[in-house]
Structure formats: C-alpha cells, structure tokens
Enzyme design. Structure first.
Site, PDB file in Angstrom:
ATOM      1  N   SER A 102      11.070  46.828  -4.702  1.00 25.59           N
ATOM      2  CA  SER A 102       9.860  47.362  -4.062  1.00 25.59           C
ATOM      3  C   SER A 102      10.014  48.819  -3.645  1.00 25.59           C
ATOM      4  O   SER A 102       9.031  49.506  -3.372  1.00 25.59           O
ATOM      5  CB  SER A 102       9.521  46.524  -2.823  1.00 25.59           C
ATOM      6  N   ASP A 103      11.244  49.310  -3.566  1.00 25.57           N
ATOM      7  CA  ASP A 103      11.523  50.704  -3.228  1.00 25.57           C
ATOM      8  C   ASP A 103      12.904  51.010  -3.789  1.00 25.57           C
ATOM      9  O   ASP A 103      13.582  50.105  -4.238  1.00 25.57           O
ATOM     10  CB  ASP A 103      11.456  50.923  -1.705  1.00 25.57           C
ATOM     11  N   VAL A 135      11.913  34.125  -3.234  1.00 20.81           N
ATOM     12  CA  VAL A 135      11.107  35.049  -4.029  1.00 20.81           C
ATOM     13  C   VAL A 135      10.777  36.210  -3.111  1.00 20.81           C
ATOM     14  O   VAL A 135       9.844  36.116  -2.301  1.00 20.81           O
ATOM     15  CB  VAL A 135       9.769  34.418  -4.489  1.00 20.81           C
ATOM     16  N   GLY A 136      11.546  37.272  -3.198  1.00 24.07           N
ATOM     17  CA  GLY A 136      11.360  38.345  -2.225  1.00 24.07           C
ATOM     18  C   GLY A 136      11.407  39.716  -2.851  1.00 24.07           C
ATOM     19  O   GLY A 136      11.269  39.861  -4.067  1.00 24.07           O
ATOM     20  N   GLY A 187       9.666  35.759   2.104  1.00 23.64           N
ATOM     21  CA  GLY A 187       9.972  36.046   3.502  1.00 23.64           C
ATOM     22  C   GLY A 187       8.742  35.947   4.396  1.00 23.64           C
ATOM     23  O   GLY A 187       8.794  35.426   5.508  1.00 23.64           O
ATOM     24  N   GLU A 213      18.821  43.403  -0.079  1.00 24.90           N
ATOM     25  CA  GLU A 213      17.823  42.623   0.639  1.00 24.90           C
ATOM     26  C   GLU A 213      18.512  42.020   1.858  1.00 24.90           C
ATOM     27  O   GLU A 213      19.585  42.502   2.240  1.00 24.90           O
ATOM     28  CB  GLU A 213      17.151  41.602  -0.294  1.00 24.90           C
ATOM     29  N   MET A 214      17.945  41.009   2.472  1.00 21.24           N
ATOM     30  CA  MET A 214      18.489  40.601   3.763  1.00 21.24           C
ATOM     31  C   MET A 214      18.675  39.086   3.938  1.00 21.24           C
ATOM     32  O   MET A 214      18.831  38.619   5.062  1.00 21.24           O
ATOM     33  CB  MET A 214      17.588  41.148   4.887  1.00 21.24           C
ATOM     34  N   GLU A 215      18.663  38.314   2.856  1.00 14.24           N
ATOM     35  CA  GLU A 215      18.694  36.854   3.023  1.00 14.24           C
ATOM     36  C   GLU A 215      19.598  36.074   2.062  1.00 14.24           C
ATOM     37  O   GLU A 215      20.108  35.002   2.422  1.00 14.24           O
ATOM     38  CB  GLU A 215      17.266  36.272   2.881  1.00 14.24           C
ATOM     39  N   ARG A 231       2.424  35.803   2.578  1.00 13.85           N
ATOM     40  CA  ARG A 231       2.662  35.698   1.138  1.00 13.85           C
ATOM     41  C   ARG A 231       2.821  34.233   0.735  1.00 13.85           C
ATOM     42  O   ARG A 231       2.357  33.825  -0.332  1.00 13.85           O
ATOM     43  CB  ARG A 231       3.883  36.509   0.722  1.00 13.85           C
TER      44      ARG A 231
END
Ligand code: HPA
Length: 240
Positions: free
Chosen positions: A208-209, A94-95, A21, A184-186, A25
């Site tokens: 990640s959380d 890859v997120g 995203g 996630e968002m995508e 990165r």
C-alpha cells in the site's frame, strides 16, 4: 460459548477465516464475497461474519471473515480463541504492507512465506530459540497457484514489526539487502499461534506504500481496487 473477545456460539465460524485488520474492511468483504452473511460477533467493534462464499470456483463453501485489529497481541488473541474454541482450522490474513525490497511496487501482492519480527511474542515460546515464523506450505502453494504467473504477485519473507512510526536507522536498508519484501504488523504472531495449535495460517498482503522507492501512498479508493487481487488469492488458499 463466548470467549473473552468473541461473543459467538460453537458452530458460528466456518473452518476457514479470512482476516483483514480493519473491521470496516471485514464488513465490506463479507458483503462482497459471502451469501447469507450473518454477523456472529462484534465485541470491541471487531466484526465477524459467516456465510457461503459466492466467489468463482469456490462458490458454495462456508467461509468466515473476521477483523484482527492492529498489531501482534491483537491478532494473537483472536487467532488463539478461533483455533482453540471455535473449530477454526485455517486463518488467512488479508492485509496491507509497506514495500521494502525494490522488487515490489505499490499495488503488488506479497505471499508472506516467512515473517521476521522485532516482537518478543515468539521469543517467549521456546527459551533460547529464535522461532521461525512460517506460513502453512499448502496454503501458500494454493495462493501461488491461483496467481497463475502474475508478475505482480511475489513470494518471500516479510517483517512483522511492533512499531509503525519509529524504525531504527539503517534497518530498512538492511532488510531490503536481505530480500525482505515488505513490513506489516501481524503475520509473525499469527504464524506462531497457528504452530502452537497445529493449525494453518498465511498472510497475503497488498503493498500500500513503499519505504525505499519513494512511491506516493494510495488513495483509499485505489487501495480498495488493488485489494481485490490479494482477496482472490486469499479465497483460493482459504478454500483449497
Ligand atoms: N509499516 C507497517 N505496517 C504497514 C505499513 C508500514 O509501513 N504499510 C502498511 N502496513
């Protein structure tokens, strides 16, 4: 041959694109895994690099890395232009994702084979149909094979949400009860665009959380370290 959002020429992209995203990165990934990396577009700060993969078994193959920005409209714009105008055949997101199922922990990797969504983007594709947003089977199988039985790598569904900050009460618990691994968002939008253009897509996500088990969030340094596992699987899928 620039498009509205990508200022590159035909042939500037490899057939396989890794898509984080975050533009920073994308830049770090390109520095790490590409030899002879060159910046091929940076419209709106969305950096895209093409080079030769230098990672392990896949060394020597051309590969591109390009950021998607955040959210489904953003990734749909870049994926559509890459598939339609730049000869791209496969995109591997890859997120990161927030954990939902108690089966996943922070630092685990999720291969998202299907993406539920609260977005209307895929609803608009076929009137009256709840579109099944699924990953390409071959890409998912290649990522899974590369995981080689690692218990920290999971395969399952995720939810792609339009809303980072506001979740309807009880929804996360219902999703967990339906074995949804993370949010996630995508991905749902990426999978829809790939289906539309007869191309391949996959999302490989690092947790990640965590929304239900109360684990603390990671530092940015920890995030970078654990990200390497997902990156390795994504490269294996991209160049399979
Ligand atoms: N929600 C949506 N996307 C995310 C999250 C989250 O909690 N964590 C990482 N990506």
């Amino acid at each position: 041959m620039a498009t509205p959002h990508i200022a590159a020429s035909a042939g500037d992209f490899a057939p396989a694109v890794l898509m984080p995203g975050d533009p920073k990165r994308a830049e770090r990934m390109a520095g790490q895994i590409l030899d002879e990396a060159r910046l091929v577009s940076s419209v709106r700060g969305i950096m895209a690099f093409t080079g030769i993969c230098n990672a392990g078994a896949n060394a020597g193959k051309p590969l591109s890395v390009m950021a998607s920005g955040m959210g489904m409209p953003s990734i749909a714009i870049y994926a559509t232009e890459l598939f339609k105008f730049f000869g791209v055949e496969r995109i591997i997101r890859v997120g990161t994702a927030g954990g939902i199922s108690p089966k996943v922990d922070i630092g685990d990797v999720v291969i998202g084979i299907g993406a539920h969504t609260d977005s209307a983007m895929n609803e608009l594709r076929i009137p009256g149909v709840h579109f099944a947003a699924v990953a390409d089977f071959g890409l998912a199988a290649a990522a899974w094979a590369a995981a080689d039985g690692d218990p920290k790598v999971h395969v399952g569904t995720i939810i792609s949400s339009d809303n980072f900050y506001s979740t309807p009460p009880g929804r996360t618990q219902l999703l967990a009860a339906h074995n949804v691994l993370g949010v996630e968002m995508e991905a749902a939008s990426l999978y829809g665009v790939a289906a539309e253009h007869g191309k391949q897509a996959l999302a490989v996500l690092t947790i990640s959380d965590h929304l239900t088990n109360g684990s603390p969030e990671m530092s940015s340094e920890q995030r970078e370290t654990i990200f390497q596992g997902a990156l390795r699987l994504a490269i294996a899928a991209a160049l399979s």
